[in-house]
Design a protein around this motif. Structure first.
Motif, PDB file in Angstrom:
ATOM      1  N   SER A   1     -98.104  39.715 132.276  1.00  0.00           N
ATOM      2  CA  SER A   1     -97.402  40.989 132.116  1.00  0.00           C
ATOM      3  C   SER A   1     -98.360  42.152 132.356  1.00  0.00           C
ATOM      4  O   SER A   1     -99.591  42.007 132.279  1.00  0.00           O
ATOM      5  N   LYS A   2     -97.787  43.307 132.593  1.00  0.00           N
ATOM      6  CA  LYS A   2     -98.577  44.518 132.834  1.00  0.00           C
ATOM      7  C   LYS A   2     -99.445  44.847 131.628  1.00  0.00           C
ATOM      8  O   LYS A   2    -100.622  45.226 131.784  1.00  0.00           O
ATOM      9  N   ASN A   3     -98.916  44.679 130.412  1.00  0.00           N
ATOM     10  CA  ASN A   3     -99.683  45.007 129.204  1.00  0.00           C
ATOM     11  C   ASN A   3    -100.913  44.127 129.068  1.00  0.00           C
ATOM     12  O   ASN A   3    -101.988  44.606 128.687  1.00  0.00           O
ATOM     13  N   VAL A   4    -100.751  42.846 129.370  1.00  0.00           N
ATOM     14  CA  VAL A   4    -101.888  41.922 129.284  1.00  0.00           C
ATOM     15  C   VAL A   4    -102.976  42.316 130.272  1.00  0.00           C
ATOM     16  O   VAL A   4    -104.164  42.331 129.944  1.00  0.00           O
ATOM     17  N   ILE A   5    -102.587  42.654 131.483  1.00  0.00           N
ATOM     18  CA  ILE A   5    -103.555  43.000 132.533  1.00  0.00           C
ATOM     19  C   ILE A   5    -104.272  44.308 132.219  1.00  0.00           C
ATOM     20  O   ILE A   5    -105.490  44.428 132.423  1.00  0.00           O
ATOM     21  N   MET A   6    -103.550  45.282 131.706  1.00  0.00           N
ATOM     22  CA  MET A   6    -104.133  46.610 131.520  1.00  0.00           C
ATOM     23  C   MET A   6    -105.095  46.696 130.341  1.00  0.00           C
ATOM     24  O   MET A   6    -105.962  47.577 130.306  1.00  0.00           O
ATOM     25  N   LYS A   7    -104.986  45.803 129.368  1.00  0.00           N
ATOM     26  CA  LYS A   7    -105.895  45.881 128.215  1.00  0.00           C
ATOM     27  C   LYS A   7    -107.359  45.704 128.634  1.00  0.00           C
ATOM     28  O   LYS A   7    -108.206  46.525 128.274  1.00  0.00           O
ATOM     29  N   PRO A   8    -107.725  44.651 129.384  1.00  0.00           N
ATOM     30  CA  PRO A   8    -109.115  44.543 129.841  1.00  0.00           C
ATOM     31  C   PRO A   8    -109.506  45.680 130.783  1.00  0.00           C
ATOM     32  O   PRO A   8    -110.652  46.154 130.749  1.00  0.00           O
ATOM     33  N   VAL A   9    -108.565  46.107 131.626  1.00  0.00           N
ATOM     34  CA  VAL A   9    -108.858  47.197 132.560  1.00  0.00           C
ATOM     35  C   VAL A   9    -109.218  48.460 131.782  1.00  0.00           C
ATOM     36  O   VAL A   9    -110.227  49.132 132.072  1.00  0.00           O
TER      37      VAL A   9
END
Length: 493
Positions: free
Chosen positions: A343-351
């Motif tokens: 999901s977008k939320n999972v990807i954006m946390k490390p970013v």
């Protein structure tokens, strides 16, 4: 006691004592009524819904009487909402009381009139001779009584079956495949149609073919427990074409066998309508053909997903949020195909973690393309590894940008102990030099027994094993063939 004794031309009503009646029944070879002891019996007060009916047999009739009884029974069924059209060629009980007992018994199990209308032929089953023996056996092999109605609703044909001739041999066959005894009920609840299969037919041939391509016979049982549907698939039309197609993409048969042992549901994907279009979709998004085998080995589910929509959505998000162009997105998918399902939320946390620490957006994009596993890491693990790098290793941030795989290694079991070793020896080297190698190779480097130039090595073996959905950790050590090495390196991502 009044008893109706049928005859060819007349019916005789006798008033007899109970003892005389049973003697007469025995003389005429008519079975006397008896209580049914067991899980489904009249003696059961705990489960009254399975009490034996009071009417268990009817009256021998001539042709005319049968027609009259059939009309009466059909009128009764219509009056309660059951459509008797399919019962025309079925032998019905001689009295409406017997039919009423059958309907009430099925309703007490949890079946509705609509359920009976879905398969009205179940009304042709004698409660005493068919239904109760079958239900008793199903409960014995692990079907919960509370779900018996659901089981019969899903597979009402079981009520016609003979326990000894049809049901028991299938259960023995499943046990012979190493399906645990306690899992038999679970398997049959998932796929009750198994009880109707012939042992020498589809089930045997599908198992034999899977073993012939390299599936471990000991793994057949767990495969059946996970996904019993492959036992009903024909080898020539479903299983073999799927295996042949995967092999044509570059996957060795041995690797396909390992995949099926863990994810037998792959065999259920539609080859023409789902799998082949998904492979074409990957190619259309810039995935290199030679990487297809690695992608499928890492993430077998990818060939069964609604892939075009997922890839389009993720490519747009990578371009908009991460400033990664379509070519970079394709390279990231090749290294970590699980990205399509994140999901977008999972990807954006490390970013966001890297952006908050001053890493430039274009550098974050480079890091993700080079090591896409970053987007699946927990922020807590990133923080621990980052703070150790800043406080103990004390090197410029550019080294992390050049070797983002640093974050995929275990801090406690690899980074700390190896860094302390090279620090104690006064060795100055890159992060990749002391992290991206086996323990044996690392010892050789420390002892100076191995002189080699620094290199990042193949991308698919970067980092440690990550706990991604659907990926099983495999051991690092031991002798392995080329196929096993390929599979271990890909799925360990």
């Amino acid at each position: 006691m009044n008893f109706v004794l049928p005859g060819r031309s007349q019916k005789l009503v006798c008033s007899l004592s109970k003892g005389v009646l049973f003697s007469l029944l025995k003389h005429l070879q008519i079975p006397e009524p008896q209580s049914f002891h067991g899980p489904y019996s009249t003696s059961s007060s705990k489960f009254p819904e399975y009490e034996m009916p009071s009417v268990t047999w009817g009256v021998i009739q001539g042709r005319k009487e049968k027609l009259v009884s059939r009309v009466i029974i059909c009128d009764y069924l219509k009056s309660i909402g059951i459509i008797p059209n399919e019962l025309e060629d079925l032998e019905l009980p001689s009295t409406v009381e017997v039919m009423r007992e059958r309907v009430e018994f099925l309703q007490k199990m949890g079946l509705t009139i609509d359920d009976i209308n879905e398969y009205p032929l179940m009304l042709g089953c004698s409660v005493r001779k068919n239904v109760i023996p079958v239900l008793g056996y199903l409960e014995k092999i692990g079907i919960p009584r509370s779900r018996m109605g659901e089981f019969v609703k899903n597979y009402p044909q079981c009520l016609h079956a003979s326990v000894v001739v049809e049901l028991a041999p299938v259960v023995r066959f499943l046990k012979g495949l190493d399906v645990d005894k306690q899992d038999i009920g679970y398997v049959l609840m998932k796929y009750p149609e198994l009880l109707g299969f012939k042992l020498e037919g589809t089930m045997s041939t599908s198992v034999a073919y899977l073993v012939s391509i390299g599936v471990n016979p000991r793994d057949i049982g767990p495969m059946v427990t996970q996904n019993p549907y492959f036992l009903g698939m024909r080898v020539g039309t479903m299983i073999k074409p799927m295996v042949d197609y995967l092999v044509s993409l570059g996957l060795p048969k041995k690797i396909v066998a390992r995949m099926l042992e863990k994810r037998a549901y792959i065999l259920g994907y539609n080859l023409e309508e789902t799998v082949k279009p998904n492979v074409e979709c990957l190619l259309s998004f810039g995935i290199m053909k030679e990487t297809l085998a690695s992608i499928i080995a890492q993430y077998p589910q990818i060939i069964g997903l609604p892939l075009k929509a997922k890839l389009s959505s993720q490519q747009y998000m990578f371009s908009l949020k991460l400033k990664i162009n379509p070519d970079g997105f394709a390279r990231a998918i090749e290294k970590m195909p699980q990205i399509v399902s994140l999901s977008k939320n999972v990807i954006m946390k490390p970013v966001n973690f890297f952006l908050e620490r001053g890493v430039e957006p274009d550098e974050v994009a480079r890091m993700i393309v080079k090591c896409p596993q970053l987007v699946a890491l927990q922020v807590g693990l990133l923080k621990n590894s980052y703070y150790y790098f800043k406080s103990e290793i004390g090197r410029p941030m550019e080294e992390l940008v050049e070797f983002p795989e640093y974050f995929t290694y275990s801090l406690e079991t690899r980074i700390k102990p190896r860094f302390q070793r090279i620090k104690s020896k006064g060795i100055r080297c890159s992060l990749a030099w002391f992290l991206n190698c086996s323990d044996e190779r690392f010892e050789e480097r420390l002892q100076g027994k191995l002189i080699e130039s620094e290199s990042c090595g193949p991308s698919f073996c970067m980092g440690g094993k990550m706990e991604l959905p659907g990926c099983d950790a495999l051991p690092d050590d031991g002798d392995e063939g080329d196929d096993e090495m390929f599979y271990r390196r890909t799925v360990s991502l």
